[in-house]
Design a protein around this motif. Structure first.
Motif, PDB file in Angstrom:
ATOM      1  N   MET A   1      37.361  47.199  40.197  1.00  0.00           N
ATOM      2  CA  MET A   1      37.814  47.017  38.842  1.00  0.00           C
ATOM      3  C   MET A   1      36.888  47.795  37.905  1.00  0.00           C
ATOM      4  N   SER A   2      37.453  48.394  36.907  1.00  0.00           N
ATOM      5  CA  SER A   2      36.694  49.173  35.930  1.00  0.00           C
ATOM      6  C   SER A   2      36.152  48.263  34.837  1.00  0.00           C
TER       7      SER A   2
ATOM      8  N   ASP B   1      31.842  50.617  36.670  1.00  0.00           N
ATOM      9  CA  ASP B   1      32.578  49.761  37.592  1.00  0.00           C
ATOM     10  C   ASP B   1      32.164  48.321  37.329  1.00  0.00           C
TER      11      ASP B   1
ATOM     12  N   GLN C   1      35.376  43.560  31.640  1.00  0.00           N
ATOM     13  CA  GLN C   1      36.182  44.146  32.702  1.00  0.00           C
ATOM     14  C   GLN C   1      37.513  44.576  32.124  1.00  0.00           C
TER      15      GLN C   1
ATOM     16  N   ALA D   1      43.502  50.217  34.643  1.00  0.00           N
ATOM     17  CA  ALA D   1      42.882  51.548  34.614  1.00  0.00           C
ATOM     18  C   ALA D   1      43.763  52.483  35.418  1.00  0.00           C
TER      19      ALA D   1
ATOM     20  N   GLU E   1      44.694  55.143  38.181  1.00  0.00           N
ATOM     21  CA  GLU E   1      44.241  55.177  39.572  1.00  0.00           C
ATOM     22  C   GLU E   1      43.038  56.107  39.766  1.00  0.00           C
TER      23      GLU E   1
ATOM     24  N   ALA F   1      39.916  54.554  38.038  1.00  0.00           N
ATOM     25  CA  ALA F   1      39.393  53.427  38.807  1.00  0.00           C
ATOM     26  C   ALA F   1      38.629  53.924  40.044  1.00  0.00           C
TER      27      ALA F   1
ATOM     28  N   GLY G   1      34.791  53.354  40.516  1.00  0.00           N
ATOM     29  CA  GLY G   1      34.487  52.547  41.705  1.00  0.00           C
ATOM     30  C   GLY G   1      33.493  53.222  42.631  1.00  0.00           C
TER      31      GLY G   1
END
Length: 106
Positions: free
Chosen positions: A1-2, A60, A86, A90, A92, A95, A99
């Motif tokens: 999760m961003s 992240d 959080q 986001a 793809e 993220a 991540g």
């Protein structure tokens, strides 16, 4: 999760330096220096106004608490307003980019 971290800074040089520190330490993938901004705030019972520059960091969620703590530690204000949250959504690619930070700190 961003995740995102927001913090006002006294000037562009400080905001840029703080962004560089957190990116170099792999606590953020990117820092956006935004401004100038005009802040109106209540501090120690007094209403004040100041010119500031905003700093928005992208990270992240696994690093969010570390990023907030580090920014608070290196910020020149005695008690900086540092907020992190959080992201509910986001892209793809974004993220994946953010991540990858947690693995880089390995």
């Amino acid at each position: 999760m961003s995740a995102l971290v927001w913090c006002p800074c006294p000037d562009q040089e400080t905001a840029t330096s703080l962004a560089r520190t957190l990116v170099e330490e792999k606590l953020a993938a990117c820092g956006n220096v935004i401004g100038p901004i005009h802040s109106v705030f209540c501090w120690r019972g007094e209403i004040s106004e100041a010119g500031e520059v905003g700093l928005l960091l992208k990270t992240d969620a696994a690093l969010l608490q570390q990023a907030v703590a580090r920014l608070e530690d290196v910020h020149p204000y005695d008690e900086p307003a540092v907020l992190g949250w959080q992201c509910d959504a986001a892209g793809e690619a974004t993220a994946a980019w953010l991540g990858a930070l947690a693995g880089m700190r390995g």
